[in-house]
Motif scaffolding. Structure first.
Motif, PDB file in Angstrom:
ATOM      1  N   ALA A 164      31.864  17.620 -13.433  1.00 50.42           N
ATOM      2  CA  ALA A 164      31.254  16.714 -14.171  1.00 50.42           C
ATOM      3  C   ALA A 164      31.957  15.042 -13.791  1.00 50.42           C
ATOM      4  O   ALA A 164      31.979  14.362 -13.904  1.00 50.42           O
ATOM      5  CB  ALA A 164      30.887  16.959 -15.046  1.00 50.42           C
ATOM      6  N   SER A 165      33.308  15.140 -12.579  1.00 53.89           N
ATOM      7  CA  SER A 165      33.615  14.303 -12.318  1.00 53.89           C
ATOM      8  C   SER A 165      33.712  14.038 -11.155  1.00 53.89           C
ATOM      9  O   SER A 165      33.362  14.813 -10.124  1.00 53.89           O
ATOM     10  CB  SER A 165      34.494  13.826 -13.513  1.00 53.89           C
ATOM     11  OG  SER A 165      35.064  12.779 -13.535  1.00 53.89           O
ATOM     12  N   ASN A 166      34.033  12.649 -10.735  1.00 57.31           N
ATOM     13  CA  ASN A 166      35.108  12.188  -9.940  1.00 57.31           C
ATOM     14  C   ASN A 166      36.480  11.548  -9.633  1.00 57.31           C
ATOM     15  O   ASN A 166      36.631  11.962 -11.378  1.00 57.31           O
ATOM     16  CB  ASN A 166      34.870  12.174  -8.546  1.00 57.31           C
ATOM     17  CG  ASN A 166      33.509  10.433  -8.353  1.00 57.31           C
ATOM     18  OD1 ASN A 166      33.623  10.219 -10.093  1.00 57.31           O
ATOM     19  ND2 ASN A 166      32.923  10.487  -8.490  1.00 57.31           N
ATOM     20  N   ASP A 167      36.763  11.701  -8.641  1.00 53.52           N
ATOM     21  CA  ASP A 167      37.873  10.759  -8.175  1.00 53.52           C
ATOM     22  C   ASP A 167      39.508  10.676  -9.514  1.00 53.52           C
ATOM     23  O   ASP A 167      40.037  10.595 -10.151  1.00 53.52           O
ATOM     24  CB  ASP A 167      37.858   8.628  -9.253  1.00 53.52           C
ATOM     25  CG  ASP A 167      38.716   7.933  -8.827  1.00 53.52           C
ATOM     26  OD1 ASP A 167      39.612   7.917  -7.290  1.00 53.52           O
ATOM     27  OD2 ASP A 167      38.848   6.621  -9.827  1.00 53.52           O
ATOM     28  N   PHE A 168      39.639  12.258  -8.671  1.00 52.83           N
ATOM     29  CA  PHE A 168      40.801  12.989  -8.929  1.00 52.83           C
ATOM     30  C   PHE A 168      42.414  12.652  -8.614  1.00 52.83           C
ATOM     31  O   PHE A 168      42.073  12.529  -7.517  1.00 52.83           O
ATOM     32  CB  PHE A 168      40.450  14.574  -9.211  1.00 52.83           C
ATOM     33  CG  PHE A 168      39.408  15.307  -9.899  1.00 52.83           C
ATOM     34  CD1 PHE A 168      39.034  15.053 -11.135  1.00 52.83           C
ATOM     35  CD2 PHE A 168      37.855  15.609  -8.757  1.00 52.83           C
ATOM     36  CE1 PHE A 168      37.671  15.392 -11.284  1.00 52.83           C
ATOM     37  CE2 PHE A 168      36.840  15.950  -9.587  1.00 52.83           C
ATOM     38  CZ  PHE A 168      37.052  15.732 -10.572  1.00 52.83           C
ATOM     39  N   GLY A 181      44.022  15.327  -0.914  1.00 51.55           N
ATOM     40  CA  GLY A 181      42.959  16.632  -0.314  1.00 51.55           C
ATOM     41  C   GLY A 181      42.200  17.638  -1.129  1.00 51.55           C
ATOM     42  O   GLY A 181      42.377  17.231  -1.878  1.00 51.55           O
ATOM     43  N   VAL A 182      41.746  18.069  -0.672  1.00 53.14           N
ATOM     44  CA  VAL A 182      41.343  19.492  -0.200  1.00 53.14           C
ATOM     45  C   VAL A 182      41.874  20.766  -1.813  1.00 53.14           C
ATOM     46  O   VAL A 182      42.464  21.298  -1.101  1.00 53.14           O
ATOM     47  CB  VAL A 182      39.831  19.741  -0.026  1.00 53.14           C
ATOM     48  CG1 VAL A 182      38.964  21.201  -0.251  1.00 53.14           C
ATOM     49  CG2 VAL A 182      39.213  19.088   0.300  1.00 53.14           C
ATOM     50  N   TRP A 183      41.697  20.796  -2.885  1.00 50.80           N
ATOM     51  CA  TRP A 183      42.122  21.623  -3.395  1.00 50.80           C
ATOM     52  C   TRP A 183      41.083  23.514  -3.845  1.00 50.80           C
ATOM     53  O   TRP A 183      40.024  22.687  -4.067  1.00 50.80           O
ATOM     54  CB  TRP A 183      42.624  21.564  -4.817  1.00 50.80           C
ATOM     55  CG  TRP A 183      43.854  20.684  -4.851  1.00 50.80           C
ATOM     56  CD1 TRP A 183      44.202  19.896  -3.949  1.00 50.80           C
ATOM     57  CD2 TRP A 183      45.328  21.766  -5.311  1.00 50.80           C
ATOM     58  NE1 TRP A 183      45.432  20.009  -4.345  1.00 50.80           N
ATOM     59  CE2 TRP A 183      46.252  20.611  -4.812  1.00 50.80           C
ATOM     60  CE3 TRP A 183      45.158  22.873  -5.119  1.00 50.80           C
ATOM     61  CZ2 TRP A 183      47.496  20.641  -5.002  1.00 50.80           C
ATOM     62  CZ3 TRP A 183      46.940  23.394  -5.489  1.00 50.80           C
ATOM     63  CH2 TRP A 183      47.587  22.289  -5.431  1.00 50.80           C
ATOM     64  N   PRO A 235      45.847   6.363  -4.115  1.00 53.52           N
ATOM     65  CA  PRO A 235      45.943   6.508  -4.986  1.00 53.52           C
ATOM     66  C   PRO A 235      44.157   6.179  -5.995  1.00 53.52           C
ATOM     67  O   PRO A 235      43.239   6.863  -4.883  1.00 53.52           O
ATOM     68  CB  PRO A 235      46.506   4.671  -5.633  1.00 53.52           C
ATOM     69  CG  PRO A 235      45.548   4.148  -4.475  1.00 53.52           C
ATOM     70  CD  PRO A 235      46.163   5.300  -3.082  1.00 53.52           C
ATOM     71  N   THR A 236      43.607   6.333  -7.298  1.00 50.59           N
ATOM     72  CA  THR A 236      42.342   6.799  -7.910  1.00 50.59           C
ATOM     73  C   THR A 236      41.855   4.968  -7.629  1.00 50.59           C
ATOM     74  O   THR A 236      42.701   3.961  -7.035  1.00 50.59           O
ATOM     75  CB  THR A 236      42.556   7.281  -8.595  1.00 50.59           C
ATOM     76  OG1 THR A 236      43.311   6.213  -9.440  1.00 50.59           O
ATOM     77  CG2 THR A 236      43.292   8.694  -8.971  1.00 50.59           C
ATOM     78  N   PRO A 260      41.099   2.408 -12.460  1.00 46.32           N
ATOM     79  CA  PRO A 260      42.580   3.084 -12.828  1.00 46.32           C
ATOM     80  C   PRO A 260      42.676   3.738 -13.736  1.00 46.32           C
ATOM     81  O   PRO A 260      42.312   5.381 -13.709  1.00 46.32           O
ATOM     82  CB  PRO A 260      42.224   1.507 -14.382  1.00 46.32           C
ATOM     83  CG  PRO A 260      41.217   0.689 -13.977  1.00 46.32           C
ATOM     84  CD  PRO A 260      40.194   2.219 -13.072  1.00 46.32           C
ATOM     85  N   ASP A 261      44.539   4.728 -13.124  1.00 46.35           N
ATOM     86  CA  ASP A 261      44.343   5.830 -13.234  1.00 46.35           C
ATOM     87  C   ASP A 261      45.604   5.396 -14.652  1.00 46.35           C
ATOM     88  O   ASP A 261      46.159   4.357 -14.910  1.00 46.35           O
ATOM     89  CB  ASP A 261      45.553   6.246 -12.187  1.00 46.35           C
ATOM     90  CG  ASP A 261      45.633   8.308 -11.781  1.00 46.35           C
ATOM     91  OD1 ASP A 261      45.200   8.839 -13.070  1.00 46.35           O
ATOM     92  OD2 ASP A 261      46.049   8.381 -10.774  1.00 46.35           O
ATOM     93  N   ILE A 262      45.766   7.034 -15.041  1.00 49.26           N
ATOM     94  CA  ILE A 262      47.264   6.805 -16.159  1.00 49.26           C
ATOM     95  C   ILE A 262      48.748   6.442 -15.857  1.00 49.26           C
ATOM     96  O   ILE A 262      48.552   5.923 -14.502  1.00 49.26           O
ATOM     97  CB  ILE A 262      47.240   8.722 -16.484  1.00 49.26           C
ATOM     98  CG1 ILE A 262      46.158   9.198 -17.242  1.00 49.26           C
ATOM     99  CG2 ILE A 262      48.449   8.796 -18.078  1.00 49.26           C
ATOM    100  CD1 ILE A 262      45.969   8.838 -17.484  1.00 49.26           C
ATOM    101  N   GLY A 263      48.059   5.651 -17.366  1.00 50.28           N
ATOM    102  CA  GLY A 263      49.818   4.217 -16.586  1.00 50.28           C
ATOM    103  C   GLY A 263      49.802   3.622 -16.284  1.00 50.28           C
ATOM    104  O   GLY A 263      50.497   2.009 -16.216  1.00 50.28           O
TER     105      GLY A 263
END
Length: 289
Positions: free
Chosen positions: A45-49, A114-116, A141-142, A145-148
């Motif tokens: 249910a999301s993207n941009d991991f 990459g793909v997991w 990068p994502t 905005p990412d964590i931090g």
């Protein structure tokens, strides 16, 4: 045929399909179940991991309907970097049933882009078991905005600049408290801030519409301690015109909810569904008088 052989065959199929896929507004991609009840699938249910421990929300379906009788879910991540799946991180998914569609969340440890691959082992209410497989792509990068990181200092529209609230949101019963501040103002306030990008009336699935309802519910509990901002995905409803802030935050899907600490840094990025309880758990440690 072994589970590993099944996994490899399934993975090749998924990768071929994903190469031809086009992005959707709300990324819900069911993938085939390997063992268990027929017509069972899982939607991411999301993207941009991003690398590290990204939040991965998922919903389980049976015959295209959300599955509500799942008792437990254990997830194993597979390192695919060598071409042969190698089991890595494993853990239990957390469920949030206080949402219109029950969903599950994991924070797997993912060390490379990459793909997991993932295998989800489900225990259903009748004690039967099922196994689902899915993949996600990890980027660095994502886009958003990412964590931090510090978010954009958006000068989003508010009730001061646009007094007609129906032009600020497609919510049929809007909470005026979500349209009082710009992100730029919130970043200077010294308070934690919740910024939600969502379109209640124009979302494409049942997973996105209730997000603003969750934000409104938590707002009533934390409004003295936390800033809450809803930014509508569309700045014009006729015709639908995407809001400038969607580009500014580099969001390719919706809904997205970002939690910022007192210094304005991102401490949580929640793509897809967000229940009141999940948001409360994130806010409780940082929302202090």
């Amino acid at each position: 045929m072994t589970k590993l052989q099944i996994f490899l065959g399934w993975l090749i199929t998924v990768l071929l399909l994903s190469a031809c896929a086009t992005p959707t507004t709300t990324p819900i991609t069911p993938t085939a179940i390997v063992e268990g009840p027929s017509a069972l699938s899982v939607g991411i249910a999301s993207n941009d991991f991003g690398k590290g421990t990204p939040r991965v929300p998922m919903v389980f379906f049976q015959d295209s309907k959300p599955l509500a009788d799942v008792r437990a879910v254990t997830i194993t991540a597979f390192d695919l970097s060598s071409g042969t799946p190698v089991p890595g991180w494993s853990g239990n998914a957390i469920t949030y049933a206080d949402y219109d569609v029950p969903y599950w969340v994991i924070y797997p440890q993912l060390s490379y882009t990459g793909v997991w691959g993932f295998v989800a082992e489900l225990t259903l209410a009748n004690n039967t078991r099922a196994e689902a497989q899915f993949t996600i792509e990890v980027v660095s990068p994502t886009s958003a905005p990412d964590i931090g990181e510090m978010p954009p200092t958006s000068d989003n529209r508010t009730l001061r600049t646009v007094p007609d609230i129906t032009k600020l949101t497609s919510d049929s019963s809007p909470e005026p408290g979500l349209y009082q501040l710009t992100v730029a103002e919130a970043l200077k306030s010294g308070k934690p801030t919740v910024v939600t990008f969502a379109t209640p009336a124009f979302c494409e699935s049942r997973l996105c519409a209730p997000v603003v309802d969750s934000i409104k519910a938590v707002y009533m509990q934390f409004k003295e301690l936390v800033n809450f901002i809803h930014i509508e995905v569309y700045k014009d409803f006729d015709p639908l015109t995407v809001a400038d802030e969607m580009d500014e935050w580099q969001l390719s899907s919706e809904p997205w909810t970002f939690v910022l600490d007192t210094n304005g840094q991102v401490v949580a990025r929640l793509g897809g569904p967000v229940s009141p309880r999940e948001l409360e758990i994130i806010l409780e440690p940082i929302a202090q008088p």
